[in-house]
Design a protein around this motif. Structure first.
Motif, PDB file in Angstrom:
ATOM      1  N   GLU A 188       5.560  -8.810 -97.303  1.00 46.19           N
ATOM      2  CA  GLU A 188       5.957  -7.546 -97.909  1.00 46.19           C
ATOM      3  C   GLU A 188       4.797  -6.552 -97.914  1.00 46.19           C
ATOM      4  N   ALA A 189       3.617  -7.021 -98.306  1.00 43.45           N
ATOM      5  CA  ALA A 189       2.462  -6.135 -98.372  1.00 43.45           C
ATOM      6  C   ALA A 189       2.090  -5.606 -96.996  1.00 43.45           C
ATOM      7  N   ALA A 190       2.167  -6.464 -95.965  1.00 44.58           N
ATOM      8  CA  ALA A 190       1.837  -6.034 -94.610  1.00 44.58           C
ATOM      9  C   ALA A 190       2.862  -5.040 -94.090  1.00 44.58           C
ATOM     10  N   PHE A 191       4.120  -5.280 -94.411  1.00 46.72           N
ATOM     11  CA  PHE A 191       5.171  -4.392 -93.899  1.00 46.72           C
ATOM     12  C   PHE A 191       5.107  -3.019 -94.562  1.00 46.72           C
ATOM     13  N   TYR A 192       4.876  -2.990 -95.869  1.00 47.86           N
ATOM     14  CA  TYR A 192       4.843  -1.719 -96.588  1.00 47.86           C
ATOM     15  C   TYR A 192       3.475  -1.050 -96.544  1.00 47.86           C
ATOM     16  N   GLN A 216      10.477 -15.865 -87.353  1.00 46.16           N
ATOM     17  CA  GLN A 216       9.159 -16.201 -86.823  1.00 46.16           C
ATOM     18  C   GLN A 216       8.208 -15.012 -86.800  1.00 46.16           C
ATOM     19  N   GLN A 217       8.355 -14.124 -87.766  1.00 44.59           N
ATOM     20  CA  GLN A 217       7.493 -12.956 -87.850  1.00 44.59           C
ATOM     21  C   GLN A 217       6.299 -13.266 -88.757  1.00 44.59           C
ATOM     22  N   THR A 218       5.113 -12.999 -88.250  1.00 42.68           N
ATOM     23  CA  THR A 218       3.917 -13.139 -89.065  1.00 42.68           C
ATOM     24  C   THR A 218       3.629 -11.826 -89.782  1.00 42.68           C
ATOM     25  N   PRO A 219       2.806 -11.856 -90.839  1.00 40.69           N
ATOM     26  CA  PRO A 219       2.429 -10.582 -91.474  1.00 40.69           C
ATOM     27  C   PRO A 219       1.788  -9.608 -90.495  1.00 40.69           C
ATOM     28  N   LEU A 220       1.003 -10.120 -89.540  1.00 41.70           N
ATOM     29  CA  LEU A 220       0.364  -9.241 -88.558  1.00 41.70           C
ATOM     30  C   LEU A 220       1.402  -8.564 -87.676  1.00 41.70           C
ATOM     31  N   LEU A 221       2.425  -9.306 -87.274  1.00 38.92           N
ATOM     32  CA  LEU A 221       3.459  -8.719 -86.429  1.00 38.92           C
ATOM     33  C   LEU A 221       4.245  -7.657 -87.186  1.00 38.92           C
ATOM     34  N   LEU A 222       4.538  -7.910 -88.468  1.00 34.90           N
ATOM     35  CA  LEU A 222       5.247  -6.913 -89.271  1.00 34.90           C
ATOM     36  C   LEU A 222       4.404  -5.664 -89.458  1.00 34.90           C
ATOM     37  N   ALA A 223       3.109  -5.850 -89.644  1.00 33.56           N
ATOM     38  CA  ALA A 223       2.228  -4.700 -89.790  1.00 33.56           C
ATOM     39  C   ALA A 223       2.170  -3.884 -88.504  1.00 33.56           C
ATOM     40  N   ALA A 224       2.154  -4.563 -87.357  1.00 30.77           N
ATOM     41  CA  ALA A 224       2.140  -3.852 -86.077  1.00 30.77           C
ATOM     42  C   ALA A 224       3.458  -3.122 -85.848  1.00 30.77           C
ATOM     43  N   ALA A 225       4.562  -3.769 -86.232  1.00 29.29           N
ATOM     44  CA  ALA A 225       5.870  -3.134 -86.048  1.00 29.29           C
ATOM     45  C   ALA A 225       6.030  -1.921 -86.950  1.00 29.29           C
ATOM     46  N   ALA A 226       5.391  -1.948 -88.127  1.00 27.47           N
ATOM     47  CA  ALA A 226       5.480  -0.834 -89.064  1.00 27.47           C
ATOM     48  C   ALA A 226       4.314   0.127 -88.933  1.00 27.47           C
ATOM     49  N   GLU A 227       3.428  -0.112 -87.961  1.00 26.23           N
ATOM     50  CA  GLU A 227       2.268   0.753 -87.698  1.00 26.23           C
ATOM     51  C   GLU A 227       1.367   0.882 -88.924  1.00 26.23           C
ATOM     52  N   ARG A 228       1.026  -0.253 -89.520  1.00 25.96           N
ATOM     53  CA  ARG A 228       0.120  -0.291 -90.665  1.00 25.96           C
ATOM     54  C   ARG A 228      -1.266  -0.673 -90.170  1.00 25.96           C
ATOM     55  N   THR A 229      -2.029   0.321 -89.735  1.00 28.70           N
ATOM     56  CA  THR A 229      -3.316   0.075 -89.087  1.00 28.70           C
ATOM     57  C   THR A 229      -4.297  -0.630 -90.018  1.00 28.70           C
ATOM     58  N   GLY A 230      -4.392  -0.193 -91.271  1.00 26.44           N
ATOM     59  CA  GLY A 230      -5.321  -0.816 -92.209  1.00 26.44           C
ATOM     60  C   GLY A 230      -5.009  -2.273 -92.434  1.00 26.44           C
ATOM     61  N   CYS A 231      -3.728  -2.597 -92.583  1.00 32.82           N
ATOM     62  CA  CYS A 231      -3.331  -3.996 -92.776  1.00 32.82           C
ATOM     63  C   CYS A 231      -3.632  -4.824 -91.535  1.00 32.82           C
ATOM     64  N   ILE A 232      -3.426  -4.226 -90.360  1.00 30.56           N
ATOM     65  CA  ILE A 232      -3.726  -4.943 -89.114  1.00 30.56           C
ATOM     66  C   ILE A 232      -5.208  -5.288 -89.054  1.00 30.56           C
ATOM     67  N   LYS A 255       4.556  -5.191 -79.970  1.00 26.58           N
ATOM     68  CA  LYS A 255       5.110  -4.267 -80.954  1.00 26.58           C
ATOM     69  C   LYS A 255       4.287  -2.982 -81.022  1.00 26.58           C
ATOM     70  N   ALA A 256       2.975  -3.113 -80.896  1.00 30.23           N
ATOM     71  CA  ALA A 256       2.128  -1.917 -80.916  1.00 30.23           C
ATOM     72  C   ALA A 256       2.415  -1.024 -79.715  1.00 30.23           C
ATOM     73  N   CYS A 257       2.668  -1.632 -78.545  1.00 30.25           N
ATOM     74  CA  CYS A 257       3.042  -0.855 -77.355  1.00 30.25           C
ATOM     75  C   CYS A 257       4.425  -0.232 -77.526  1.00 30.25           C
ATOM     76  N   GLU A 258       5.308  -0.963 -78.164  1.00 26.74           N
ATOM     77  CA  GLU A 258       6.650  -0.439 -78.408  1.00 26.74           C
ATOM     78  C   GLU A 258       6.613   0.788 -79.303  1.00 26.74           C
ATOM     79  N   LYS A 259       5.698   0.791 -80.270  1.00 29.14           N
ATOM     80  CA  LYS A 259       5.556   1.921 -81.183  1.00 29.14           C
ATOM     81  C   LYS A 259       4.645   3.009 -80.623  1.00 29.14           C
ATOM     82  N   GLU A 260       4.083   2.786 -79.438  1.00 31.73           N
ATOM     83  CA  GLU A 260       3.202   3.758 -78.773  1.00 31.73           C
ATOM     84  C   GLU A 260       2.027   4.149 -79.669  1.00 31.73           C
ATOM     85  N   ASN A 261       1.384   3.125 -80.209  1.00 26.18           N
ATOM     86  CA  ASN A 261       0.249   3.348 -81.093  1.00 26.18           C
ATOM     87  C   ASN A 261      -1.017   2.852 -80.404  1.00 26.18           C
TER      88      ASN A 261
END
Length: 642
Positions: A188-192, A216-232, A255-261
């Motif tokens: 939750e913290a990584a996603f938000y 099978q989502q890790t906190p890192l993957l959720l952070a990348a999908a939500a573009e949370r750079t600090g959490c990453i 996921k980072a490529c998908e979000k174009e970040n």
């Protein structure tokens, strides 16, 4: 000093009041977190209720997070089998309340009774969440989906209430439990993007850094999908694995490529993310970046070692993706980096073929300027020119005509003229005719047998489509109307198209065409004119053999019954009546009535002379070396026929 006690696993442990917490206000945040963690662990061990948490925790079906209620405002650590939520009867149906957590959590549906088979969630016009149930008998009924209070840990994380989380740790609250979707508070913290909360949770439970959800989502993957750079950044610094994929095989880099970040892409690459790791479909991060036409990310991936020729499960390379989707910037970048421009997918299609198929004129022009081969055929034998003609892109057809080998077109067994006529692409048809493509080209035997009527010419396609403009265009270009097994004239007669029939007859169509599948003693054209007497008269005026309709070996006596030949495998047909033909003797009543009427001697002489002259000469009657009076006599005057 007043205190509020916290019950842990049914045993009374050390108590901590709000005043006690204020005594530590002078400590730093890190010191507070560390003290809370140590005290929480000490309390848990003293009560004997702590359980080990694996790095990849198992998914539980029950909710492991504590839920506050009005009757019980305190939070108790869950037992091995936490009690289910109370069932609420709605419309005589008991429905268990489920609580989804997290933005990407799967929607939870109420559990129906045995009589319901499938449910569908939706939002009503009043903004209420509802569930539609389908019974086994197919009927539907609708219930309202109850709204449950948000878990206090999730609520604290979403609000970024770090102090609240620390208080929960002081009170012995675990921040490592799973919800029904397998999400931990760290997810939750990584996603938000709550970096402070994430730090608190990691210090309390570092073993959950690579925990996975049901997907099978890790906190890192959720952070990348939500573009949370600090959490990453923080997760990677704490040792998170950047190469753990989800159930679809997608990594945080993907996921980072998908979000174009590009910032997140650079962070992940610098921390050891595998640049060529494919997903379940075989796509790599470079495929995704090319699909987004993001040259900056493509450059970063190639520098990190991304393979230009990587293929997915269908044999598609990043360059193929760029041409297929019209990504000109990414395509030019890949070409400059040395990607194979003539690479073929599993079905034999090239990048030029896909660009022609999807109508990307700029891409086709770019590929041709880079010497892409337009004569590479697919496994179905189609060239880029074929698919461009079929799709009706006149601009691409004009670009491909000069560079396409006509020998390769003939070898394919089908002409682009066939495809243009079949799809009613008149502009492309005209362009191909002007370019010199043979209007009398016939389909190969293999392609012709794909059609039940064994059609073979482009003219046949035009007539079947009742496309008068295309028919006239082909006939004017020299198309022969008598090449097909089943004459186009018969098709036009069956459609009742007087204009098409006129065009075909004027360009030499055989008015005495027969049905190859139903041989008769009279022309097949007569059979299809029974409903259109005007067409029948037109055919008779233009040389149709009318006498054959009355020449019968049985004369005027009744015909004997038909003798049906029976094969050895036709034993089941014994005793059955013979099949019915599409016509009967009564269908000729009109013609018999016409033939019974007396004819003037002058007209009978005219018919005799016309039969001696022949139909082909009568078509050019004005050019015959005959007196003008005789030519006028031989020309059928409708007023003298009857």
């Amino acid at each position: 000093m007043a205190t509020t006690s916290v019950s842990i696993s049914g045993s009374r442990g050390p108590t901590l009041g709000s005043e006690d917490y204020s005594l530590y206000s002078g400590l730093s945040e890190d010191e507070l977190i560390q003290l809370a963690v140590e005290r929480s662990l000490a309390d848990a061990y003293s009560s004997g209720s702590i359980t080990a948490v694996t790095k990849t925790p198992a998914v539980r079906n029950e909710s492991a997070w504590n839920q506050p209620t009005k009757s019980n405002p305190t939070f108790t650590r869950p037992t091995t089998h936490p009690p289910h939520n109370a069932s609420v009867p709605i419309n005589s149906l008991s429905i268990q309340q489920n609580q989804p957590s997290g933005r990407n959590a799967e929607p939870q549906h109420c559990t129906p009774s045995n009589e319901a088979t499938r449910s569908y969630s939706f939002i009503s016009d009043k903004g209420q969440r509802c569930v539609a149930w389908r019974r086994y008998d197919g009927s539907m009924y609708i219930t309202q989906e109850s709204e449950e209070p948000l878990d206090p840990i999730v609520e604290a994380i979403q609000k970024g209430a770090v102090e609240t989380l620390i208080k929960m740790l002081w009170r012995g609250k675990s921040l490592a439990n799973l919800n029904k979707q397998g999400w931990t508070p760290l997810h939750e913290a990584a996603f938000y993007g709550q970096e402070k909360c994430l730090q608190v949770i990691l210090k309390a439970h570092p073993e959950t850094i690579d925990s996975r959800t049901r997907k099978q989502q890790t906190p890192l993957l959720l952070a990348a999908a939500a573009e949370r750079t600090g959490c990453i950044q923080h997760l990677l610094e704490m040792g998170a694995d950047p190469n753990i994929p989800n159930k679809d095989g997608e990594t945080p880099l993907y996921k980072a490529c998908e979000k174009e970040n590009p910032e997140n892409v650079a962070i992940l690459l610098n921390r050891g993310a595998l640049v060529n790791k494919p997903c379940l479909q075989g796509w790599t991060a470079l495929h995704e970046a090319v699909c987004r036409d993001n040259v900056e990310i493509c450059e970063m991936l190639v520098r990190a070692g991304a393979r230009l020729g990587a293929t997915n499960m269908y044999g598609i390379t990043p360059l193929f993706i760029a041409a297929q989707s019209g990504r000109d910037k990414a395509l030019l970048f890949l070409i400059k980096k040395g990607a194979d421009i003539n690479t073929q997918a599993n079905d034999g299609a090239t990048a030029l073929y896909e660009a022609s198929k999807n109508g990307h004129e700029e891409i086709v022009e770019l590929l041709l300027s880079q010497n892409a081969d337009p004569n590479v055929a697919t496994k179905a034998g189609f060239l880029p020119l074929h698919i461009a003609a079929q799709r009706g892109n006149d601009g691409i057809v004009s670009m491909l005509i000069p560079v396409t080998s006509k020998a390769r077109v003939r070898r394919s067994g089908i002409s682009p003229i066939h495809l243009a006529a079949e799809r009613n692409k008149d502009e492309v048809l005209e362009t191909l005719i002007d370019a010199g493509y043979d209007v009398n080209a016939t389909l190969s035997h293999d392609r012709s047998t794909m059609y039940e009527d064994r059609r073979s010419t482009a003219l046949y396609f035009a007539v079947v489509n009742n496309n008068t403009d295309a028919t006239e265009m082909l006939l004017d270009a020299g198309a022969d109307p008598n090449l097909d097994t089943f004459s186009p004239l018969l098709v036009a007669l069956r459609q009742g198209s007087f204009q098409t029939v006129t065009l075909l007859v004027e360009h030499g169509a055989d008015v005495n065409s027969v049905l190859p599948t139903h041989p008769t003693s009279f022309p097949g054209t007569v059979l299809f004119c029974m409903k259109y007497l005007s067409l029948l008269k037109y055919l008779m005026d233009n040389g149709c053999d009318a006498l054959s309709c009355f020449q019968c070996q049985y004369g005027s006596i009744p015909h004997p019954p038909l003798k049906m030949t029976r094969h050895r495998d036709d034993r089941d047909d014994i005793g059955k009546s013979p099949p019915k033909f599409p016509f009967s003797y009564e269908d000729w009543a009109v013609i018999k009535e016409k033939s019974a009427l007396p004819r003037p001697l002058m007209h009978m002489c005219r018919l005799t002379i016309r039969s001696q002259v022949g139909y082909k000469r009568l078509k050019h009657l004005d050019t015959l070396p005959l007196p003008q009076r005789l030519i006028k006599y031989l020309s059928i005057d409708r007023s003298h026929v009857y």
